[in-house]
Design a protein around this motif. Structure first.
Motif, PDB file in Angstrom:
ATOM      1  N   SER A   1      59.983  34.189  76.988  1.00  0.00           N
ATOM      2  CA  SER A   1      60.297  35.033  75.624  1.00  0.00           C
ATOM      3  C   SER A   1      61.514  34.803  75.252  1.00  0.00           C
ATOM      4  N   ASN A   2      62.438  34.321  76.166  1.00  0.00           N
ATOM      5  CA  ASN A   2      63.817  33.819  75.611  1.00  0.00           C
ATOM      6  C   ASN A   2      63.746  32.678  74.781  1.00  0.00           C
ATOM      7  N   VAL A   3      63.093  31.748  75.260  1.00  0.00           N
ATOM      8  CA  VAL A   3      62.842  30.346  74.759  1.00  0.00           C
ATOM      9  C   VAL A   3      62.328  30.691  73.002  1.00  0.00           C
ATOM     10  N   ARG A   4      61.409  31.507  73.179  1.00  0.00           N
ATOM     11  CA  ARG A   4      60.384  31.704  72.126  1.00  0.00           C
ATOM     12  C   ARG A   4      61.657  32.469  71.104  1.00  0.00           C
ATOM     13  N   ARG A   5      62.288  33.474  71.510  1.00  0.00           N
ATOM     14  CA  ARG A   5      63.179  33.961  70.560  1.00  0.00           C
ATOM     15  C   ARG A   5      64.351  33.080  70.019  1.00  0.00           C
ATOM     16  N   ASP A   6      64.588  32.234  70.964  1.00  0.00           N
ATOM     17  CA  ASP A   6      65.919  31.087  70.517  1.00  0.00           C
ATOM     18  C   ASP A   6      64.964  30.346  69.251  1.00  0.00           C
ATOM     19  N   ALA A   7      63.927  29.749  69.552  1.00  0.00           N
ATOM     20  CA  ALA A   7      63.318  28.938  68.528  1.00  0.00           C
ATOM     21  C   ALA A   7      63.186  29.679  67.265  1.00  0.00           C
ATOM     22  N   VAL A   8      62.815  30.889  67.319  1.00  0.00           N
ATOM     23  CA  VAL A   8      62.729  31.871  65.912  1.00  0.00           C
ATOM     24  C   VAL A   8      63.746  31.784  65.243  1.00  0.00           C
ATOM     25  N   THR A   9      64.889  31.981  65.870  1.00  0.00           N
ATOM     26  CA  THR A   9      66.307  32.247  65.514  1.00  0.00           C
ATOM     27  C   THR A   9      66.582  31.006  64.859  1.00  0.00           C
ATOM     28  N   ARG A  10      66.524  29.909  65.613  1.00  0.00           N
ATOM     29  CA  ARG A  10      66.986  28.598  65.334  1.00  0.00           C
ATOM     30  C   ARG A  10      66.301  28.200  63.780  1.00  0.00           C
ATOM     31  N   ASP A  11      64.780  28.297  63.642  1.00  0.00           N
ATOM     32  CA  ASP A  11      64.190  27.902  62.623  1.00  0.00           C
ATOM     33  C   ASP A  11      64.495  29.075  61.481  1.00  0.00           C
ATOM     34  N   ALA A  12      64.622  30.069  61.753  1.00  0.00           N
ATOM     35  CA  ALA A  12      64.999  31.242  60.694  1.00  0.00           C
ATOM     36  C   ALA A  12      66.291  30.777  60.201  1.00  0.00           C
ATOM     37  N   LEU A  13      67.439  30.135  60.806  1.00  0.00           N
ATOM     38  CA  LEU A  13      68.545  30.055  60.160  1.00  0.00           C
ATOM     39  C   LEU A  13      68.729  28.546  59.418  1.00  0.00           C
ATOM     40  N   ILE A  14      67.828  27.782  59.998  1.00  0.00           N
ATOM     41  CA  ILE A  14      67.823  26.565  59.331  1.00  0.00           C
ATOM     42  C   ILE A  14      67.027  26.745  57.922  1.00  0.00           C
ATOM     43  N   GLU A  15      65.948  27.224  58.051  1.00  0.00           N
ATOM     44  CA  GLU A  15      65.244  27.667  56.675  1.00  0.00           C
ATOM     45  C   GLU A  15      65.996  28.367  55.594  1.00  0.00           C
ATOM     46  N   SER A  16      67.120  29.064  56.110  1.00  0.00           N
ATOM     47  CA  SER A  16      67.855  29.794  55.519  1.00  0.00           C
ATOM     48  C   SER A  16      69.334  28.887  55.087  1.00  0.00           C
ATOM     49  N   ASP A  17      68.923  27.593  55.299  1.00  0.00           N
ATOM     50  CA  ASP A  17      70.157  26.581  55.037  1.00  0.00           C
ATOM     51  C   ASP A  17      71.248  26.638  55.688  1.00  0.00           C
ATOM     52  N   TRP A  18      71.185  27.203  56.862  1.00  0.00           N
ATOM     53  CA  TRP A  18      72.380  27.245  57.950  1.00  0.00           C
ATOM     54  C   TRP A  18      72.524  25.916  58.916  1.00  0.00           C
ATOM     55  N   LYS A  19      73.318  25.361  59.027  1.00  0.00           N
ATOM     56  CA  LYS A  19      73.356  24.540  60.127  1.00  0.00           C
ATOM     57  C   LYS A  19      73.519  25.120  61.429  1.00  0.00           C
ATOM     58  N   VAL A  20      72.666  24.477  62.318  1.00  0.00           N
ATOM     59  CA  VAL A  20      72.807  25.440  63.705  1.00  0.00           C
ATOM     60  C   VAL A  20      73.160  24.521  64.783  1.00  0.00           C
ATOM     61  N   ILE A  21      74.288  24.849  65.543  1.00  0.00           N
ATOM     62  CA  ILE A  21      74.842  24.133  66.557  1.00  0.00           C
ATOM     63  C   ILE A  21      74.754  24.882  67.708  1.00  0.00           C
ATOM     64  N   GLU A  22      73.784  24.344  68.795  1.00  0.00           N
ATOM     65  CA  GLU A  22      73.556  24.926  69.958  1.00  0.00           C
ATOM     66  C   GLU A  22      74.448  24.465  71.126  1.00  0.00           C
ATOM     67  N   ILE A  23      75.139  25.102  71.670  1.00  0.00           N
ATOM     68  CA  ILE A  23      76.006  24.498  72.853  1.00  0.00           C
ATOM     69  C   ILE A  23      75.477  25.281  74.228  1.00  0.00           C
ATOM     70  N   TRP A  24      75.295  24.408  75.112  1.00  0.00           N
ATOM     71  CA  TRP A  24      75.091  25.016  76.251  1.00  0.00           C
ATOM     72  C   TRP A  24      76.255  24.897  77.202  1.00  0.00           C
ATOM     73  N   GLU A  25      76.000  26.178  78.179  1.00  0.00           N
ATOM     74  CA  GLU A  25      76.819  26.761  79.136  1.00  0.00           C
ATOM     75  C   GLU A  25      77.514  25.620  79.849  1.00  0.00           C
ATOM     76  N   CYS A  26      76.552  24.749  80.387  1.00  0.00           N
ATOM     77  CA  CYS A  26      77.266  23.687  81.240  1.00  0.00           C
ATOM     78  C   CYS A  26      78.096  22.686  80.826  1.00  0.00           C
ATOM     79  N   GLY A  27      78.138  22.678  79.395  1.00  0.00           N
ATOM     80  CA  GLY A  27      78.948  21.671  78.607  1.00  0.00           C
ATOM     81  C   GLY A  27      80.459  22.315  78.367  1.00  0.00           C
ATOM     82  N   VAL A  28      80.506  23.453  78.587  1.00  0.00           N
ATOM     83  CA  VAL A  28      81.797  24.284  78.395  1.00  0.00           C
ATOM     84  C   VAL A  28      82.084  25.164  79.430  1.00  0.00           C
TER      85      VAL A  28
END
Ligand SMILES: [Zn+2]
Length: 160
Positions: free
Chosen positions: A93-120
């Motif tokens: 359900s988390n992964v699904r929600r993230d995908a929905v969010t990402r797609d919705a933002l990109i479709e609304s012409d936002w750039k999406v940068i996903e940063i994972w915890e292990c990198g920071v």
């Protein structure tokens, strides 16, 4: 195949769900602030309440915990050995929600940068050197960092 995580590690993973101001997000915010970026946090008017929103660059930054959001091939996204079904449903359900969010933002012409915890993890702001140009210049609508290959995840197995 599944990794056993220590009690301390597990506690740290668990603490990731508490509150919005998880550590990795603070690291990213502090970095952006030093670089002179202006941003807003947890913007409720956008899909999924993105963590960091740079309106003038039409860019959203999402900071994900590797365990809860299932960072692919990441050492911190080990599968729990008990209550497997519960976890799998939770993760899905988390992964699904993230995908929905990402797609919705990109479709609304936002750039999406996903940063994972292990990198920071703490004191790792310097690893974010790529971020300003990703915000300002990159034409990519979707950036994900760090990416983990199977090899990388094995090689970087040591915490701290
Ligand atoms: Zn990760």
């Amino acid at each position: 195949m599944t990794d056993i995580v220590s009690k301390a590690t597990r506690a740290r993973m668990m603490s990731g769900i508490r509150g919005k101001n998880t550590n990795p997000e603070v690291v990213v915010r502090r970095f952006l602030h030093k670089q002179g970026f202006r941003f807003r946090l947890h913007v409720a008017s956008l899909p999924g309440r993105p963590d960091i929103v740079l309106k003038s660059y039409r860019t959203c930054i999402l900071v994900h915990g590797c365990f809860w959001h299932r960072h692919r091939n990441c050492i911190y996204s080990a599968n729990p050995k008990t209550r497997t079904r519960f976890w799998q449903e939770k993760f899905a359900s988390n992964v699904r929600r993230d995908a929905v969010t990402r797609d919705a933002l990109i479709e609304s012409d936002w750039k999406v940068i996903e940063i994972w915890e292990c990198g920071v993890r703490q004191n790792s702001e310097s690893k974010l050197h790529w971020l300003p140009s990703a915000i300002r210049q990159s034409r990519a609508r979707h950036v994900q960092w760090p990416r983990r290959s199977n090899k990388a995840s094995k090689a970087s197995g040591n915490r701290q």
